[in-house]
Design a protein around this motif. Structure first.
Motif, PDB file in Angstrom:
ATOM      1  N   ASP A  38       0.826  -1.215   0.000  1.00  0.00           N
ATOM      2  CA  ASP A  38       0.000   0.000   0.000  1.00  0.00           C
ATOM      3  C   ASP A  38       0.862   1.267   0.000  1.00  0.00           C
ATOM      4  O   ASP A  38       0.412   2.342   0.378  1.00  0.00           O
ATOM      5  CB  ASP A  38      -0.944   0.019   1.194  1.00  0.00           C
ATOM      6  CG  ASP A  38      -0.206  -0.117   2.517  1.00  0.00           C
ATOM      7  OD1 ASP A  38      -0.861  -0.028   3.558  1.00  0.00           O
ATOM      8  OD2 ASP A  38       1.029  -0.312   2.496  1.00  0.00           O
ATOM      9  N   GLN A  39       2.149   1.130  -0.393  1.00  0.00           N
ATOM     10  CA  GLN A  39       3.070   2.270  -0.467  1.00  0.00           C
ATOM     11  C   GLN A  39       3.401   2.559  -1.933  1.00  0.00           C
ATOM     12  O   GLN A  39       3.874   1.669  -2.643  1.00  0.00           O
ATOM     13  CB  GLN A  39       4.363   1.970   0.307  1.00  0.00           C
ATOM     14  CG  GLN A  39       4.159   1.639   1.774  1.00  0.00           C
ATOM     15  CD  GLN A  39       3.769   2.862   2.587  1.00  0.00           C
ATOM     16  OE1 GLN A  39       4.226   3.960   2.303  1.00  0.00           O
ATOM     17  NE2 GLN A  39       2.914   2.664   3.585  1.00  0.00           N
ATOM     18  N   ASN A  88       1.263   6.891   1.178  1.00  0.00           N
ATOM     19  CA  ASN A  88       0.566   5.788   1.845  1.00  0.00           C
ATOM     20  C   ASN A  88      -0.855   5.778   1.307  1.00  0.00           C
ATOM     21  O   ASN A  88      -1.651   6.680   1.575  1.00  0.00           O
ATOM     22  CB  ASN A  88       0.580   5.982   3.360  1.00  0.00           C
ATOM     23  CG  ASN A  88       0.025   4.776   4.093  1.00  0.00           C
ATOM     24  OD1 ASN A  88      -1.030   4.259   3.748  1.00  0.00           O
ATOM     25  ND2 ASN A  88       0.761   4.330   5.116  1.00  0.00           N
ATOM     26  N   LYS A 100      -3.365   4.025   2.016  1.00  0.00           N
ATOM     27  CA  LYS A 100      -4.443   3.821   2.984  1.00  0.00           C
ATOM     28  C   LYS A 100      -4.786   5.118   3.714  1.00  0.00           C
ATOM     29  O   LYS A 100      -5.949   5.483   3.849  1.00  0.00           O
ATOM     30  CB  LYS A 100      -4.041   2.749   4.002  1.00  0.00           C
ATOM     31  CG  LYS A 100      -4.062   1.327   3.441  1.00  0.00           C
ATOM     32  CD  LYS A 100      -3.787   0.316   4.553  1.00  0.00           C
ATOM     33  CE  LYS A 100      -3.897  -1.118   4.034  1.00  0.00           C
ATOM     34  NZ  LYS A 100      -3.643  -2.117   5.100  1.00  0.00           N
ATOM     35  N   THR A 101      -3.742   5.806   4.180  1.00  0.00           N
ATOM     36  CA  THR A 101      -3.962   7.008   5.003  1.00  0.00           C
ATOM     37  C   THR A 101      -3.905   8.301   4.204  1.00  0.00           C
ATOM     38  O   THR A 101      -4.372   9.338   4.670  1.00  0.00           O
ATOM     39  CB  THR A 101      -2.912   7.087   6.122  1.00  0.00           C
ATOM     40  OG1 THR A 101      -1.614   7.277   5.521  1.00  0.00           O
ATOM     41  CG2 THR A 101      -2.896   5.816   6.953  1.00  0.00           C
ATOM     42  N   HIS A 128      -1.087   9.764   3.639  1.00  0.00           N
ATOM     43  CA  HIS A 128       0.104  10.472   4.120  1.00  0.00           C
ATOM     44  C   HIS A 128       1.155  10.549   3.009  1.00  0.00           C
ATOM     45  O   HIS A 128       1.444   9.549   2.345  1.00  0.00           O
ATOM     46  CB  HIS A 128       0.686   9.742   5.336  1.00  0.00           C
ATOM     47  CG  HIS A 128       1.906  10.420   5.890  1.00  0.00           C
ATOM     48  ND1 HIS A 128       3.157  10.112   5.450  1.00  0.00           N
ATOM     49  CD2 HIS A 128       2.050  11.394   6.836  1.00  0.00           C
ATOM     50  CE1 HIS A 128       4.037  10.852   6.097  1.00  0.00           C
ATOM     51  NE2 HIS A 128       3.392  11.643   6.949  1.00  0.00           N
ATOM     52  N   SER A 138      -2.088  14.287   5.014  1.00  0.00           N
ATOM     53  CA  SER A 138      -2.960  13.515   4.122  1.00  0.00           C
ATOM     54  C   SER A 138      -3.298  14.348   2.893  1.00  0.00           C
ATOM     55  O   SER A 138      -3.535  15.552   3.000  1.00  0.00           O
ATOM     56  CB  SER A 138      -4.241  13.114   4.848  1.00  0.00           C
ATOM     57  OG  SER A 138      -5.136  12.451   3.951  1.00  0.00           O
TER      58      SER A 138
END
Length: 691
Positions: free
Chosen positions: A500-501, A567, A569-570, A572, A618
């Motif tokens: 997920d990166q 990221n 997911k987040t 970030h 984010s």
């Protein structure tokens, strides 16, 4: 009959030998002497001393054409004259020409003007805060001057200071920068002890002024205080030796006291800062336009807003008779600072008046600035055309001389061969020569076709190195494109998805063509390798810089890069910007702005540099748009650039459908702006959005 034949043959041979003797002299009759004539030196010195810079321009041009001034020296004086006349682009053009002409010469006169041109050029680049360009110019010239043992002159010392100052801008803790500045300081002291002249002191004072200024500018107040103390001691020594130089001492003493006040204020030693500032205000210089501006800058730093506003108001009244048309520099230096001080005081009516004034004069200032740039570019173009025409005339003269000599030589050979060969042998020889020429032409055509084919293959290989498909991940919308200005280019982009990166990069190599494409291939390969190791963007930038800098980088090439790690997911975002154009981050509501970033240098400029990274909590729902300067610097036939403001306005006004559609729309708008003009640089764009 035999005697007559022998006599004629001897005469023809004598003519041939004479022509062969004269042949080496053809085409050399316009070459200028490298050592300037005494008359030229006197004329140049007189115009410079009288500050008649228009005459200095004319003299440099005419004396060079007459062969009384070397090309390197003539270009240096042209640059100096344009610098004094405030024509920055022309000054840089002539100094760069002087460096180019003399950079491989070992002639003492050429070396002198090589160093002088480099010193003035880097000084001007530093003055306009173009520290990366100044560093890129100064370092190889310092290295060459050291190799040819010309590292004891004042110009070498100045280059040391400008290189050290530029390094300090990027990294205050850079030990090599401090070593350069200390070495320059010792050289200035040695020069003073050896000569004990006002000019030796003045050169040292100018150097210490530059050093103290940069430390205050980068907020290194301890070092600023240290160098301001050194400057104060040097000025006291100069005053003791040459007390009659009052005006110069007054100005330099004022600048020194201001550096002390700013450094002490930055260290929160307020009482000492105020005492130093009071000493500044006792000088005559403090009542000049520049002095009043400096005083307001101190009030601004000390948060004494009412005094700052009053100071800027006084400066504007002082300049009332001088400012017929506002320049961008004046708006930035006076009006914007006045506006900021009024804002801190909450003076709404004053803020509105100043804001209206800025709006009223900004448009005319931009137009005036463009006209000045266009005028200087036109002058540069005219000078280039004069050089091309002069070279063409010289080439035509050489061709005429060569044709005449060859024609006479062939005539002599023909006359000689009349007594030895028949007409059919001469015809056979001519036929054979024609056949050889035809074969050579055919071979040259084949080579040209092969080179074009190889360039097409190189383009295909390069395009295969950048991805044409993009990462698939729930909620991820990603697209990128690259359009080289030539068959091959120096732009790059890439990505690597690890779970997920998402790693991604956009870069722009200095220069164009095959060398840039090879450098681009190295940078792309290194990014992929380091990203697979899970490094942070700053670590990737540092490792790529280590690999591409130093002695192996013989072409002094560099690459700007924006390296990111998202990221998915987040949302970030970690990133490292290495001298690249600031990306635009939207907010999903027809808005957005350029990201404010730490000024890391381009990769390949500073060996051993440790790059700094930054992060955004984010970017979910906020499209991220990254690009190379082939976008904002795209030009139309009138040489008007696409521009940052136009780009930002376009992105804010467009309806975001997808990353692909955004890039397609921007590319179409760039083509519309170019209006048929050829691309002047490679163009790469990337857009990423995560929901």
């Amino acid at each position: 009959m035999i005697k007559h034949t022998i006599h004629t043959s001897s005469l023809v041979l004598a003519v041939m030998l004479l022509l062969l003797t004269l042949l080496p002299f053809t085409g050399c009759q316009t070459r200028a002497s490298k050592s300037p004539s005494p008359e030229a030196v006197q004329l140049i010195a007189a115009a410079s001393k009288a500050k008649d810079y228009a005459r200095l321009q004319t003299l440099a041009d005419s004396l060079e054409k007459a062969g009384k001034l070397s090309k390197g020296e003539a270009n240096y004086w042209q640059g100096y004259a344009n610098y004094q006349l405030g024509q920055r682009e022309l000054a840089e053009y002539y100094w760069q020409e002087a460096i180019r002409i003399t950079e491989k010469s070992t002639d003492p006169n050429d070396v002198v003007y090589y160093a002088k041109s480099a010193s003035y050029l880097t000084s001007q680049l530093c003055r306009y805060a173009e520290y990366a360009a100044a560093l890129h110019t100064a370092l190889p010239i310092l290295s060459r001057l050291e190799k040819i043992q010309c590292d004891t002159t004042s110009d070498y010392t100045n280059l040391l200071i400008f290189a050290g100052v530029s390094k300090t801008f990027f990294d205050k803790s850079d030990s090599t920068a401090n070593e350069m500045l200390e070495k320059a300081y010792r050289m200035h002291l040695d020069n003073i002890r050896e000569k004990e002249t006002p000019s030796a002191y003045r050169e040292a004072v100018a150097g210490l002024n530059n050093i103290a200024y940069i430390w205050v500018y980068v907020k290194g107040y301890e070092q600023g205080l240290f160098w301001a103390d050194r400057l104060q001691n040097l000025l006291q020594e100069y005053k003791n030796r040459f007390p009659e130089d009052r005006n110069y001492l007054d100005k330099q003493w004022a600048r020194c006291k201001l550096f002390l006040a700013l450094s002490l204020e930055g260290l929160e030693r307020h009482d000492e800062a105020e005492a130093a500032f009071q000493d500044f205000q006792k000088t005559q210089f403090s009542h000049t336009k520049e002095g009043l501006t400096n005083a307001s800058d101190y009030f601004f730093m000390a948060e004494r807003w009412e005094e700052a506003v009053a100071g800027y108001r006084t400066v504007m009244e002082y300049l009332q008779n001088e400012l017929n048309v506002y320049s961008l520099d004046n708006i930035q230096r006076y009006l914007l600072k006045k506006y900021q001080a009024q804002k801190m005081l909450g003076q709404k009516d004053s803020i509105n008046r100043t804001a209206r004034q800025i709006v009223e004069v900004l448009d005319s200032a931009i137009i005036n600035n463009r006209q000045l740039d266009a005028s200087e570019l036109h002058s540069i173009h005219v000078k280039d055309m004069e050089i091309v025409e002069a070279e063409a005339r010289s080439a035509r003269q050489r061709q005429i001389y060569t044709i005449v000599v060859v024609a006479l030589l062939l005539t002599a050979i023909t006359l000689y061969n009349i007594f030895r060969y028949r007409a059919d042998k001469k015809l056979k020889k001519a036929h054979q020569e024609l056949k050889v020429a035809y074969d050579q032409l055919e071979e040259a055509t084949t080579i040209k076709e092969r080179m074009e084919s190889e360039l097409r293959i190189a383009r295909d290989i390069q395009m295969s190195m950048v991805p044409s498909t993009f990462a698939l991940y729930p909620g991820l919308d990603m697209f990128a494109s690259m359009t080289p200005a030539r068959e091959v280019g120096g732009d790059l982009y890439g990505y690597l998805l690890r779970e997920d990166q998402l790693y991604f990069v956009v870069g722009d190599v200095s220069g164009k063509g095959v060398p840039a494409s090879l450098f681009m291939a190295q940078a792309t390969r290194l990014f992929q390798t380091l990203a697979k190791q899970g490094m942070s963007p700053a670590e990737i930038g540092t490792h790529i810089n280590d690999a591409l800098s130093g002695e192996d980088n013989e072409g002094s090439m560099f690459v700007t890069m924006f390296i990111g790690l998202l990221n998915l997911k987040t949302g970030h975002l970690s990133f490292c910007n290495a001298g690249h154009n600031p990306p635009i981050l939207g907010d999903g509501n027809h808005s957005g702005d350029f990201i404010q970033m730490f000024p890391n240098p381009p990769i390949g400029v500073l060996p051993g540099m440790e790059f700094k990274g930054e992060e955004i909590e984010s970017i979910k729902g906020r499209p991220l748009f990254i690009y190379t300067d082939g976008l904002n610097e795209a030009e139309n036939p009138a040489h008007e650039q696409f521009g940052d403001e136009h780009l930002l306005s376009f992105i804010r006004s467009c309806h975001y459908e997808s990353a692909r559609q955004l890039i397609i729309d921007i590319a179409a708008d760039v083509e519309k702006h170019r209006n048929g003009a050829e691309p002047n640089d490679d163009l790469t764009m990337m857009c990423i959005s995560i929901g």
